[in-house]
Design a protein around this motif. Structure first.
Motif: not given
Length: 166
Positions: A153-165
């Motif tokens: 029932f809760s909204p999905p959590e945001e992905d807080k990982r840093i994008v590494v390129s």
């Protein structure tokens, strides 16, 4: 009733999304639209598919005031009918949304919905506890639903990982 793998596959698809079209089910199962329609009719007629329903998160609707309670009920079973007769008497009440036969300390689990805690309390004291075969009850009020019928029932959590390129 014995069902084929395709019939079970159709039931799982409809259970996950009752609004899915017959065309989409046919594509997903590699059956014809006609075969899917016949299968759905068979499952409905045999009361395997009992109804199609939406799952609503009422906590997000400000105008909806109400409480849900789960009541553990200890019952004296009756000769020849066991718990069935008492369960039938209980599920006929308008307030009752579910009744389950349970293993463990209590015999029946009853889910009811009311406008207030007082309304639930009146149901337990005036209707449920007055039944001849009911020995005792324990009422639990649902404070918040996190997951129901496999749906979170809760909204999905945001992905807080840093994008590494590179």
């Amino acid at each position: 009733m014995h069902l084929t793998d395709k019939e079970i596959e159709i039931m799982k698809i409809v259970e996950e999304n009752a609004r899915i079209s017959v065309d989409d089910i046919a594509k997903m199962t590699s059956l014809t639209v006609s075969d899917v329609e016949v299968t759905l009719k068979k499952l409905e007629d045999s009361n395997i598919i009992v109804r199609y329903a939406a799952l609503v998160d009422w906590s997000k609707v400000e105008e909806h005031e109400g409480v849900t309670a789960m009541i553990d009920v200890k019952v004296t079973p009756k000769r020849g009918v066991g718990f069935d007769e008492t369960a039938k008497r209980i599920y006929r009440y308008e307030e009752v949304s579910s009744v389950y036969l349970m293993s463990g300390a209590y015999d029946l689990s009853v889910v009811i919905e009311g406008k207030s805690m007082n309304e639930v309390a009146r149901f337990v004291s005036d209707k449920l506890s007055t039944l001849d075969s009911v020995i005792s009850t324990t009422t639990h009020f649902i404070l918040k639903k996190y997951k129901h019928d496999g749906t979170v029932f809760s909204p999905p959590e945001e992905d807080k990982r840093i994008v590494v390129s590179p």
